[in-house]
Scaffold this motif. Structure first.
Motif, PDB file in Angstrom:
ATOM      1  N   ALA A 137       0.811  -1.216   0.000  1.00  0.00           N
ATOM      2  CA  ALA A 137       0.000   0.000   0.000  1.00  0.00           C
ATOM      3  C   ALA A 137       0.845   1.268   0.000  1.00  0.00           C
ATOM      4  O   ALA A 137       2.041   1.245   0.328  1.00  0.00           O
ATOM      5  CB  ALA A 137      -0.946   0.003   1.205  1.00  0.00           C
ATOM      6  N   HIS A 138       0.191   2.364  -0.337  1.00  0.00           N
ATOM      7  CA  HIS A 138       0.800   3.691  -0.298  1.00  0.00           C
ATOM      8  C   HIS A 138      -0.189   4.621   0.395  1.00  0.00           C
ATOM      9  O   HIS A 138      -1.340   4.736  -0.026  1.00  0.00           O
ATOM     10  CB  HIS A 138       1.085   4.206  -1.710  1.00  0.00           C
ATOM     11  CG  HIS A 138       1.796   3.221  -2.585  1.00  0.00           C
ATOM     12  ND1 HIS A 138       3.141   2.977  -2.503  1.00  0.00           N
ATOM     13  CD2 HIS A 138       1.320   2.383  -3.554  1.00  0.00           C
ATOM     14  CE1 HIS A 138       3.484   2.062  -3.387  1.00  0.00           C
ATOM     15  NE2 HIS A 138       2.390   1.682  -4.046  1.00  0.00           N
ATOM     16  N   ALA A 139       0.255   5.292   1.450  1.00  0.00           N
ATOM     17  CA  ALA A 139      -0.634   6.194   2.186  1.00  0.00           C
ATOM     18  C   ALA A 139       0.188   7.228   2.934  1.00  0.00           C
ATOM     19  O   ALA A 139       1.266   6.918   3.464  1.00  0.00           O
ATOM     20  CB  ALA A 139      -1.511   5.416   3.176  1.00  0.00           C
ATOM     21  N   ALA A 140      -0.318   8.435   2.981  1.00  0.00           N
ATOM     22  CA  ALA A 140       0.380   9.515   3.676  1.00  0.00           C
ATOM     23  C   ALA A 140       0.330   9.345   5.181  1.00  0.00           C
ATOM     24  O   ALA A 140       1.143   9.931   5.905  1.00  0.00           O
ATOM     25  CB  ALA A 140      -0.218  10.862   3.287  1.00  0.00           C
ATOM     26  N   ASN A 141      -0.621   8.528   5.667  1.00  0.00           N
ATOM     27  CA  ASN A 141      -0.732   8.286   7.105  1.00  0.00           C
ATOM     28  C   ASN A 141      -1.244   6.869   7.343  1.00  0.00           C
ATOM     29  O   ASN A 141      -2.202   6.422   6.687  1.00  0.00           O
ATOM     30  CB  ASN A 141      -1.679   9.302   7.747  1.00  0.00           C
ATOM     31  CG  ASN A 141      -1.567   9.314   9.270  1.00  0.00           C
ATOM     32  OD1 ASN A 141      -1.880   8.349   9.938  1.00  0.00           O
ATOM     33  ND2 ASN A 141      -1.079  10.438   9.801  1.00  0.00           N
ATOM     34  N   ARG A 142      -0.640   6.181   8.293  1.00  0.00           N
ATOM     35  CA  ARG A 142      -0.978   4.794   8.580  1.00  0.00           C
ATOM     36  C   ARG A 142      -2.414   4.630   9.087  1.00  0.00           C
ATOM     37  O   ARG A 142      -2.940   3.515   9.118  1.00  0.00           O
ATOM     38  CB  ARG A 142      -0.010   4.228   9.610  1.00  0.00           C
ATOM     39  CG  ARG A 142      -0.051   4.945  10.942  1.00  0.00           C
ATOM     40  CD  ARG A 142       1.015   4.457  11.906  1.00  0.00           C
ATOM     41  NE  ARG A 142       0.792   3.085  12.330  1.00  0.00           N
ATOM     42  CZ  ARG A 142       1.590   2.440  13.181  1.00  0.00           C
ATOM     43  NH1 ARG A 142       2.656   3.055  13.680  1.00  0.00           N
ATOM     44  NH2 ARG A 142       1.331   1.199  13.535  1.00  0.00           N
ATOM     45  N   SER A 143      -3.053   5.725   9.493  1.00  0.00           N
ATOM     46  CA  SER A 143      -4.420   5.658  10.012  1.00  0.00           C
ATOM     47  C   SER A 143      -5.475   5.577   8.911  1.00  0.00           C
ATOM     48  O   SER A 143      -6.659   5.384   9.197  1.00  0.00           O
ATOM     49  CB  SER A 143      -4.708   6.878  10.892  1.00  0.00           C
ATOM     50  OG  SER A 143      -4.704   8.066  10.123  1.00  0.00           O
ATOM     51  N   MET A 144      -5.060   5.708   7.672  1.00  0.00           N
ATOM     52  CA  MET A 144      -6.011   5.751   6.549  1.00  0.00           C
ATOM     53  C   MET A 144      -6.441   4.330   6.154  1.00  0.00           C
ATOM     54  O   MET A 144      -6.181   3.860   5.050  1.00  0.00           O
ATOM     55  CB  MET A 144      -5.379   6.498   5.376  1.00  0.00           C
ATOM     56  CG  MET A 144      -4.935   7.910   5.727  1.00  0.00           C
ATOM     57  SD  MET A 144      -3.881   8.698   4.469  1.00  0.00           S
ATOM     58  CE  MET A 144      -5.072   8.960   3.152  1.00  0.00           C
ATOM     59  N   LYS A 145      -7.123   3.649   7.082  1.00  0.00           N
ATOM     60  CA  LYS A 145      -7.428   2.231   6.903  1.00  0.00           C
ATOM     61  C   LYS A 145      -8.349   1.960   5.710  1.00  0.00           C
ATOM     62  O   LYS A 145      -8.217   0.921   5.042  1.00  0.00           O
ATOM     63  CB  LYS A 145      -8.042   1.663   8.175  1.00  0.00           C
ATOM     64  CG  LYS A 145      -9.325   2.333   8.631  1.00  0.00           C
ATOM     65  CD  LYS A 145      -9.789   1.758   9.962  1.00  0.00           C
ATOM     66  CE  LYS A 145     -11.094   2.424  10.417  1.00  0.00           C
ATOM     67  NZ  LYS A 145     -11.546   1.883  11.723  1.00  0.00           N
ATOM     68  N   LYS A 146      -9.255   2.859   5.418  1.00  0.00           N
ATOM     69  CA  LYS A 146     -10.158   2.638   4.288  1.00  0.00           C
ATOM     70  C   LYS A 146      -9.435   2.751   2.950  1.00  0.00           C
ATOM     71  O   LYS A 146      -9.906   2.224   1.939  1.00  0.00           O
ATOM     72  CB  LYS A 146     -11.327   3.614   4.354  1.00  0.00           C
ATOM     73  CG  LYS A 146     -12.278   3.335   5.514  1.00  0.00           C
ATOM     74  CD  LYS A 146     -13.497   4.238   5.475  1.00  0.00           C
ATOM     75  CE  LYS A 146     -14.452   3.911   6.618  1.00  0.00           C
ATOM     76  NZ  LYS A 146     -15.653   4.774   6.611  1.00  0.00           N
ATOM     77  N   LYS A 147      -8.296   3.420   2.955  1.00  0.00           N
ATOM     78  CA  LYS A 147      -7.494   3.528   1.739  1.00  0.00           C
ATOM     79  C   LYS A 147      -6.464   2.404   1.663  1.00  0.00           C
ATOM     80  O   LYS A 147      -6.174   1.894   0.570  1.00  0.00           O
ATOM     81  CB  LYS A 147      -6.767   4.878   1.705  1.00  0.00           C
ATOM     82  CG  LYS A 147      -5.861   5.046   0.495  1.00  0.00           C
ATOM     83  CD  LYS A 147      -5.168   6.408   0.482  1.00  0.00           C
ATOM     84  CE  LYS A 147      -4.267   6.540  -0.740  1.00  0.00           C
ATOM     85  NZ  LYS A 147      -3.584   7.858  -0.794  1.00  0.00           N
TER      86      LYS A 147
END
Length: 463
Positions: A137-147
């Motif tokens: 995955a790629h996400a700006a914040n680890r809290s973005m679980k739906k992404k």
């Protein structure tokens, strides 16, 4: 000089013998597993279990260290460390699979899959938590679980497993939708290890498998020390991954297996639980080692950690310290804390005598663990503050909040175990690196954590 020359030539010959590319790669990450955690477990292994041989990973010919700092801090979090260990790039804390300026970077899983390898990822905690998520995955914040979680469907991984999912928390409506997304990505769902074994008995084993616990505890498989019936283990996750990858491509594969519960127990400063989790982690490593013994020239096993959690050490002031007292502990700090909080709320007139019996039964106090009169008095006073006057101050950690009585009881237990802590968060200490097998000599020296995935690619002959 002559003896030195012969030794040097012998070493060079050994390195030359290990020049064959690695075809079967096992990459183990003990989440939060610092050198102190390994040392305490080895002391237990030697002095309590009476094993003549050290822990399996300590017998590997390569034993080195890694630096873990992130792009934003000398003390990394799991997201930045997981990204470093999967992609070879430093990033800021809380970021997954992206550079500090949020540009997406691929994990080495992509390189290996492009070269025909089957790739799998497994963990004992949530499969969309930081370390496993950094592989797909790629996400700006680890809290973005739906992404984060849905990105697994298009990742190309042949196997993904965990205790549960952040996306699958209580009341989270996104989980059923995520499962449907995974099914559309041609993943067969196995809810528990028994369900996975049922897949093996079918006419055709699926190309892709998503496996998670059928009875997760706080989103993870549950602590070893809690002896939860039917709980999925790290070794079972490794076995399931090995079976799936061997079916997908018997000629070459790469897997990453995370012992995530080590980190959870260390955040709680639960020394006894840490020891039992590392032993559980060793069982998983042994699955890989038995495979290595069958394919020694083609197999590479690499073990490291994303960071040190808790700054765990062995040795504290005071008398009556014995790591054998870990066997008197029958419950994790997390479970004990949840029970005492519920008991305190539901019991009309909580008494010290009731709690004293629980402490004897679950922690071995006064029977196996010889508490002093002063320690007993401290517990009584904290009992009154927590359950009678209700003035006790909670202890907040990353995964749990403990009432004051639980915090005091486990601090006393740690004192008798001889285990000390510097924090309930992460520490900036070096972490261990162990390796055996094809091109394992690449992993010597004090490494930056970003070097490890690149060296794994090199060991396999990938550019």
């Amino acid at each position: 000089m002559k003896r030195f020359l012969i030794s040097t030539l012998s070493a060079a010959a050994c390195i030359g013998m290990m020049a064959q590319d690695a075809k079967y790669i096992f990459y183990f990450i003990g989440d939060g597993m610092g050198l102190g955690h390994v040392n305490a477990t080895e002391i237990y292994n030697r002095d309590v279990l009476k094993n003549e041989q050290p822990l399996l990973m300590l017998t590997f010919p390569v034993a080195s260290q890694a630096r873990t700092y992130s792009a934003s801090s000398p003390i990394t979090d799991s997201a930045a460390a997981g990204t470093a260990l999967s992609t070879g790039y430093k990033t800021n804390n809380y970021m997954i699979g992206v550079t500090p300026d949020t540009v997406a970077v691929n994990s080495i899983a992509v390189d290996f899959m492009n070269d025909g390898y089957a790739v799998g990822v497994g963990t004992t905690v949530q499969a969309d938590d930081a370390t496993p998520a950094a592989w797909y995955a790629h996400a700006a914040n680890r809290s973005m679980k739906k992404k984060i979680a849905p990105q697994a469907a298009g990742s190309g991984l042949s196997f993904l497993a965990g205790g549960g999912f952040k996306l699958g928390g209580k009341g989270d409506e996104g989980f059923p939708e995520f499962i449907e997304v995974m099914k559309k990505g041609n993943y067969e769902i196995a809810e528990g290890y028994a369900a996975f074994n049922n897949l093996k008995s079918g006419d055709k084993f699926p190309d892709k498998v998503l496996m998670y616990s059928d009875n997760p505890t706080w989103g993870q498989v549950g602590y070893t020390i809690d002896s939860i019936p039917g709980a999925m283990t790290c070794a079972q996750i490794t076995e399931a991954c090995l079976y799936t990858l061997s079916n997908a491509n018997p000629d070459k594969f790469l897997m990453m297996i995370e012992g995530g519960n080590i980190d959870w127990a260390a955040h709680a400063n639960d020394g006894g639980a840490v020891i039992k989790e590392i032993l559980n982690f060793q069982d998983a490593i042994n699955v890989a080692y038995q495979f290595y013994l069958q394919h020694p020239d083609e197999t590479l096993i690499v073990i490291t950690a994303d960071h040190d959690t808790g700054g765990m050490s062995f040795g504290r002031p005071g008398k009556n310290q014995n790591i054998a007292y870990a066997d008197a502990q029958k419950i994790s700090k997390d479970l004990f804390g949840d029970w005492t909080r519920k008991w305190g709320k539901e019991t009309v007139n909580p008494t010290w005598e009731e709690m004293e019996n629980v402490l004897r039964d679950k922690l071995g106090f006064w029977t196996t663990v010889p508490l002093t009169d002063g320690e007993t008095q401290q517990l009584k006073e904290m009992f009154n503050e927590t359950f009678i006057t209700r003035n006790g101050k909670d202890e907040n950690t990353l995964y749990h909040t403990f009432n004051a009585f639980t915090a005091k009881a486990f601090d006393i237990l740690n004192t008798h175990l001889g285990i000390g802590w510097t924090t309930t968060s992460h520490a900036g200490n070096f972490v261990p690196v162990y390796a055996i097998g094809a091109n394992s000599s690449y992993f010597t020296g004090n490494l930056n954590n970003t070097e490890i995935p690149l060296l794994i690619k090199k060991a396999a002959g990938l550019k």
